[in-house]
Each structure stands twice: as C-alpha cells, then as structure tokens.
Motif scaffolding. Sequence first.
Motif, mmCIF file in Angstrom:
data_model
loop_
_atom_site.group_PDB
_atom_site.id
_atom_site.type_symbol
_atom_site.label_atom_id
_atom_site.label_comp_id
_atom_site.label_asym_id
_atom_site.label_seq_id
_atom_site.Cartn_x
_atom_site.Cartn_y
_atom_site.Cartn_z
ATOM 1 N N PRO A 1 3.357 -15.683 31.585
ATOM 2 C CA PRO A 1 2.289 -16.660 31.281
ATOM 3 C C PRO A 1 1.374 -16.183 30.149
ATOM 4 C CG PRO A 1 2.499 -16.326 33.660
ATOM 5 C CD PRO A 1 3.354 -15.287 33.009
ATOM 6 N N PHE A 2 1.400 -14.871 29.821
ATOM 7 C CA PHE A 2 0.561 -14.338 28.740
ATOM 8 C C PHE A 2 1.228 -14.465 27.374
ATOM 9 C CE2 PHE A 2 -1.606 -11.050 31.786
ATOM 10 C CZ PHE A 2 -2.093 -12.089 32.550
ATOM 11 N N GLN A 3 2.441 -15.061 27.333
ATOM 12 C CA GLN A 3 3.169 -15.237 26.065
ATOM 13 C C GLN A 3 3.238 -13.943 25.272
ATOM 14 O OE1 GLN A 3 4.613 -18.526 24.740
ATOM 15 N NE2 GLN A 3 4.789 -18.215 26.943
ATOM 16 N N GLN A 4 3.714 -12.926 25.946
ATOM 17 C CA GLN A 4 3.842 -11.606 25.319
ATOM 18 C C GLN A 4 5.110 -11.568 24.473
ATOM 19 O OE1 GLN A 4 5.253 -8.106 24.407
ATOM 20 N NE2 GLN A 4 5.904 -8.410 26.505
ATOM 21 N N ASN A 5 5.007 -11.049 23.256
ATOM 22 C CA ASN A 5 6.143 -11.005 22.331
ATOM 23 C C ASN A 5 7.120 -9.888 22.688
ATOM 24 O OD1 ASN A 5 5.355 -13.153 20.655
ATOM 25 N ND2 ASN A 5 4.030 -11.815 19.419
ATOM 26 N N CYS A 6 7.973 -10.140 23.650
ATOM 27 C CA CYS A 6 9.072 -9.221 23.962
ATOM 28 C C CYS A 6 10.072 -9.300 22.800
ATOM 29 C CB CYS A 6 9.725 -9.671 25.268
ATOM 30 S SG CYS A 6 11.248 -8.817 25.715
ATOM 31 N N ALA B 1 17.979 -2.473 22.043
ATOM 32 C CA ALA B 1 16.906 -2.088 22.955
ATOM 33 C C ALA B 1 16.026 -3.308 23.202
ATOM 34 C CB ALA B 1 16.068 -0.956 22.357
ATOM 35 N N VAL B 2 15.389 -3.337 24.364
ATOM 36 C CA VAL B 2 14.372 -4.349 24.632
ATOM 37 C C VAL B 2 13.015 -3.659 24.518
ATOM 38 C CG1 VAL B 2 13.422 -5.996 26.275
ATOM 39 C CG2 VAL B 2 15.897 -5.619 26.181
ATOM 40 N N VAL B 3 12.165 -4.204 23.668
ATOM 41 C CA VAL B 3 10.803 -3.681 23.547
ATOM 42 C C VAL B 3 9.883 -4.529 24.422
ATOM 43 C CG1 VAL B 3 8.901 -3.131 21.966
ATOM 44 C CG2 VAL B 3 11.270 -3.037 21.146
ATOM 45 N N ASP B 4 9.206 -3.890 25.355
ATOM 46 C CA ASP B 4 8.211 -4.534 26.223
ATOM 47 C C ASP B 4 8.752 -5.716 27.047
ATOM 48 O OD1 ASP B 4 6.391 -2.664 25.398
ATOM 49 O OD2 ASP B 4 5.149 -4.034 24.229
ATOM 50 N N PRO B 5 9.612 -5.403 28.015
ATOM 51 C CA PRO B 5 10.110 -6.457 28.918
ATOM 52 C C PRO B 5 9.097 -6.779 30.021
ATOM 53 C CG PRO B 5 11.177 -4.361 29.444
ATOM 54 C CD PRO B 5 10.243 -4.091 28.295
ATOM 55 N N GLY B 6 8.169 -7.654 29.710
ATOM 56 C CA GLY B 6 7.132 -8.005 30.682
ATOM 57 C C GLY B 6 7.614 -8.930 31.782
ATOM 58 N N GLY B 7 8.649 -9.725 31.492
ATOM 59 C CA GLY B 7 9.140 -10.676 32.490
ATOM 60 C C GLY B 7 10.186 -11.594 31.892
ATOM 61 N N ASP C 1 2.012 -7.459 31.385
ATOM 62 C CA ASP C 1 2.714 -8.445 30.549
ATOM 63 C C ASP C 1 3.733 -7.775 29.616
ATOM 64 O OD1 ASP C 1 0.259 -7.466 29.487
ATOM 65 O OD2 ASP C 1 0.288 -8.976 27.909
ATOM 66 N N HIS C 2 3.628 -6.451 29.460
ATOM 67 C CA HIS C 2 4.558 -5.698 28.606
ATOM 68 C C HIS C 2 5.600 -4.922 29.416
ATOM 69 C CE1 HIS C 2 2.101 -6.243 24.886
ATOM 70 N NE2 HIS C 2 1.229 -6.561 25.820
ATOM 71 N N ALA C 3 5.243 -4.544 30.641
ATOM 72 C CA ALA C 3 6.080 -3.566 31.362
ATOM 73 C C ALA C 3 6.568 -4.022 32.730
ATOM 74 C CB ALA C 3 5.304 -2.255 31.507
ATOM 75 N N ALA C 4 6.137 -5.204 33.208
ATOM 76 C CA ALA C 4 6.389 -5.542 34.615
ATOM 77 C C ALA C 4 7.868 -5.654 34.981
ATOM 78 C CB ALA C 4 5.654 -6.828 34.996
ATOM 79 N N ALA C 5 8.722 -6.053 34.060
ATOM 80 C CA ALA C 5 10.143 -6.206 34.407
ATOM 81 C C ALA C 5 10.969 -4.971 34.040
ATOM 82 C CB ALA C 5 10.721 -7.444 33.733
ATOM 83 N N THR C 6 10.308 -3.881 33.684
ATOM 84 C CA THR C 6 11.012 -2.669 33.219
ATOM 85 C C THR C 6 11.932 -2.083 34.289
ATOM 86 O OG1 THR C 6 9.192 -2.136 31.732
ATOM 87 C CG2 THR C 6 10.680 -0.339 32.300
#
Length: 214
Positions: free
Chosen positions: A10-15, A27-33, A60-65
């Motif tokens: 919901p924070f529209q983080q640029n993964c 690589a995935v940079v910052d998998p927030g979700g 929002d950057h790390a939650a799905a890591t």
Amino acid sequence: MKALIIPVTPFQQNCSVIWDERSKRAAVVDPGGDLDRVLAEVDREGLQLEKILLTHGHLDHAAATAELAKLRHLKIEGPHRDDQFWIDQLPEATQRFGFPPAAAFTPDRWLEQGDQVSVGDQILEVRHCPGHTPGHVIFFHPQQKFAWVGDVIFAGSIGRSDFPRGDHQTLVKSIRENLFPLGDDVRFVPGHGPLSTFGQERQTNPFVADHRFG
Ligand SMILES: [Zn+2]
Ligand SMILES: [Zn+2]
C-alpha cells in the motif's frame, strides 16, 4: 544490466528486479510485498534469481524478504547491521499496518561502506547512508551511472528522520557527502515516486540543494 521497477505494498514502494543481461542472473531489491507480481515478472523475463538486496529494514522494503528467500532459496545481502532492530520488528510492524504476516531474519551478509555486491557478472558498489535508518545502504552501478537509494532521497524530497535512531543532520550529510559525489549524471530509483538524477536534486531539492549550503 537491466532493471524493472514494480511498486509494491500500500506504500507503493519501488521494488526492483535487476539482472545481468548475458547470464540472466537476477536480484530483487527491496521485496516489501506483492511477491506474486514480482515473481510473475521474473518468470516472464526468464530470469534466474540469485539473491535479495536490501537498502534498509522498513516493512515496505523488507517485509516479504524471508518468504521470498525461502521460496526461491536466495541469499539475503544488506542492509548494514545497524538495521537489525528494524528487521526484528517486522512481525509486529506488519501486523500493525495490516501487511501479510512477515518473519524476522538475519541477512546472510551485512553490508558496509565500500563493499561490492554482484548480480551475475555485474558489480554494484555499496554506500552506507544513515539518517533515515542507521543501517541504510544504497547500491550504485558505476558503468550505467544508476543507483538504488531506498528512502535516503526522493525526487524533490528526502527521507523521514523522525524514527527511532533517525537523524536529519546525518541524513543530509549522507546525501551531500556520500551520494552527490557519485556524479550529477547519476540517475536514481528512490524508494517511492519517480526517478531523478543527483544533478537535478542538487539544483532543486528543497532540503539538500547546493544553494542551501553556500
Ligand atoms: Zn524507510
Ligand atoms: Zn519506504
């Protein structure tokens, strides 16, 4: 090196999904979700994921890591170890903000100023840029003059510094002394919102433009 930006949570983080064109290693940079969307792009491009890169420990950057690392057997590199306390709070933070449940984790490799990380045959340089969080790092690809800067700086703004162990002066110093010297022509992907260049921000950013510093 190629990159695809996928706004997540919901924070529209640029993964970002970034990859070495020759080897297709990624690589995935910052998998927030929103892993389903991220992995759909990875698979559509026929990429072989090898690692997760983290700029900092916010949800929002790390939650799905942890979930992504387990699903695809990936190494986790970054952020700097001073963000462990943020990573440790992910289970309760995700609950509080209505994110899917997330596990805490310990990265396979903590990063520091001057470190390098690889994606296939591509090399990214690491800069430690505290202020938004104490362990925030950014990734810089010198050949293409491209940087992933998380929540350090945005087009027209800078990161919040009102979190525990955040500090405005430290953040401004990180930007002016550790990011801007990378070059005016460096394009960057911020954690949120549109891309910009360091040169553009040196001219117009209300917090860190040159004219504010004599
Ligand atoms: Zn953040
Ligand atoms: Zn963010």
